[in-house]
Design an enzyme around this catalytic site. Structure first.
Site, short mmCIF file in Angstrom:
data_model
loop_
_atom_site.label_atom_id
_atom_site.label_comp_id
_atom_site.label_asym_id
_atom_site.label_seq_id
_atom_site.Cartn_x
_atom_site.Cartn_y
_atom_site.Cartn_z
N ASN A 11 -12.61 -69.13 -100.87
CA ASN A 11 -11.61 -68.08 -100.12
C ASN A 11 -11.29 -66.73 -101.22
OD1 ASN A 11 -8.97 -67.63 -98.64
ND2 ASN A 11 -7.43 -69.38 -99.49
N TRP A 12 -10.92 -65.69 -100.94
CA TRP A 12 -10.59 -64.56 -102.00
C TRP A 12 -9.60 -64.27 -101.84
CZ3 TRP A 12 -14.71 -59.93 -102.26
CH2 TRP A 12 -15.88 -60.70 -102.91
N LYS A 13 -8.48 -64.68 -100.43
CA LYS A 13 -6.81 -64.86 -100.90
C LYS A 13 -6.63 -63.57 -100.31
CE LYS A 13 -5.55 -69.17 -102.95
NZ LYS A 13 -4.58 -69.98 -103.64
N HIS A 99 -3.12 -73.23 -94.50
CA HIS A 99 -3.39 -73.26 -95.67
C HIS A 99 -2.45 -73.74 -96.64
CE1 HIS A 99 -4.00 -72.26 -100.06
NE2 HIS A 99 -4.98 -71.90 -99.92
N GLU A 101 0.01 -71.56 -98.47
CA GLU A 101 0.04 -70.64 -98.92
C GLU A 101 1.02 -69.87 -97.23
OE1 GLU A 101 -2.74 -69.13 -100.80
OE2 GLU A 101 -2.39 -70.15 -102.73
N GLU A 168 -6.30 -80.10 -100.28
CA GLU A 168 -5.79 -79.46 -100.98
C GLU A 168 -4.12 -79.79 -101.81
OE1 GLU A 168 -7.71 -75.15 -101.18
OE2 GLU A 168 -6.37 -75.05 -100.12
N GLY A 174 -3.63 -72.76 -107.56
CA GLY A 174 -3.53 -72.11 -108.67
C GLY A 174 -3.38 -72.24 -110.39
N SER A 207 -8.06 -75.48 -107.81
CA SER A 207 -8.06 -74.76 -108.89
C SER A 207 -9.31 -75.65 -109.36
CB SER A 207 -7.63 -75.76 -110.75
OG SER A 207 -5.73 -75.34 -110.22
N GLY A 228 -10.29 -70.94 -104.69
CA GLY A 228 -9.77 -69.54 -104.89
C GLY A 228 -9.89 -68.81 -106.08
N GLY A 229 -8.72 -68.81 -106.55
CA GLY A 229 -9.81 -67.83 -108.07
C GLY A 229 -11.29 -67.91 -108.77
P1 13P Z 1 -7.35 -71.83 -106.35
O1 13P Z 1 -8.78 -72.10 -106.63
O2 13P Z 1 -7.57 -70.40 -107.28
O3 13P Z 1 -6.48 -73.44 -107.35
O4 13P Z 1 -7.10 -71.77 -104.99
C1 13P Z 1 -7.33 -72.91 -104.32
C2 13P Z 1 -7.26 -72.87 -102.66
O5 13P Z 1 -6.12 -72.19 -102.64
C3 13P Z 1 -8.03 -72.24 -101.68
O6 13P Z 1 -7.92 -72.52 -100.67
#
Ligand code: 13P
Length: 246
Positions: A11-13, A99, A101, A168, A174, A207, A228-229
């Site tokens: 997930n590149w956000k 999600h 976010e 999640e 994050g 994470s 994510g990251g």
């Molecule tokens: P991180 O891996 O950056 O914590 O993000 C997780 C996430 O929200 C994937 O959808």
């Protein structure tokens, strides 16, 4: 790990531009070297990159997904919005919905349910995110929250085989924090119980990195990871996959 598909979803956000797609050459090369058949790699870039990325990945087994979609599967006067039909048209096969976010921006369970129904209608597979906040965890409300998210999010949905659940915990996204193994095992088993008989795939997200993957991969009720990251760096992403499957 279970003997089912093992998913690695990036997930590149709101990161990435056309240049960033070049960094995937390493991942494409690596994906061709994977011997295990039951591995699925899915990239969910920002909508602006879906078309280019799906063209780039055409001759590979890596699939493309989107990060959100509008609740209507019809075209309409919704400035700035993109629906699942449009995402499918440019090459997305999956969409991440629910999600945290986006929940934080005001998406509630009812809206997420409409989005899931609409995306299923367009023929997309869903990565349905659920998870508790830190406050809910501290107040011992985790099960209550998960139960409500599942019940309302999946209300009146028939095509369950196209849905993948991503657990999640919001407090782990994050932050570098991951749940204690015993807590994660408990939450996954609670989620499975709530989902009933249908054998859903369940991913963990929050994470995930190339250190904690050694611990996470031992939880054999998880079918993969939503990353994510670490997914923005091909080296880190490949490292996570290697450490999981080897
Ligand atoms: P991180 O891996 O950056 O914590 O993000 C997780 C996430 O929200 C994937 O959808």
């Amino acid at each position: 790990m279970t003997n089912k598909y093992l998913y690695f979803v990036a997930n590149w956000k709101m990161y990435g531009d056309l240049k960033a797609l070049n960094s995937l050459d390493k991942v494409i090369k690596f994906s061709k070297s994977i011997k295990q058949k039951k591995i699925k790699l899915i990239y969910c870039p920002p909508s602006t990159l879906i078309n280019s990325l799906s063209n780039k990945l055409k001759k590979t087994k890596i699939e493309v997904g989107a990060q959100n979609s509008h609740e209507s599967d019809k075209y309409g006067a919704f400035t700035g919005q993109i629906n699942s039909k449009m995402l499918k048209n440019v090459g997305a096969r999956y969409v991440i919905l629910g999600h945290s976010e986006n929940r934080q921006l005001g998406e509630d369970n009812k809206k997420i349910n409409s989005k899931i129904k609409s995306a299923l209608k367009s023929g997309l597979k869903i990565i349905f995110c659920i998870g508790e906040t830190l406050k809910e965890k501290r107040n011992k409300k985790t099960n209550q929250v998960l139960s409500k998210q599942i019940k309302m999010g999946l209300k009146l949905i028939q095509k369950k085989s196209s849905i993948i659940i991503a657990y999640e915990p919001v407090w782990s996204i994050g932050t570098g924090l991951i749940p204690k193994p015993k807590d994660l095992i408990k939450s996954i088993s609670f989620i499975k119980k709530k989902l009933g008989k249908k054998p859903y795939k369940i991913l963990y997200g929050g994470s995930v990195n190339s250190d904690n993957i050694k611990q996470l991969k031992n939880i054999n009720t998880i079918d993969g990871f939503l990353i994510g990251g670490a997914s923005q760096d091909p080296k880190k992403f490949i490292d996570i996959i290697k450490k999981t499957i080897n």
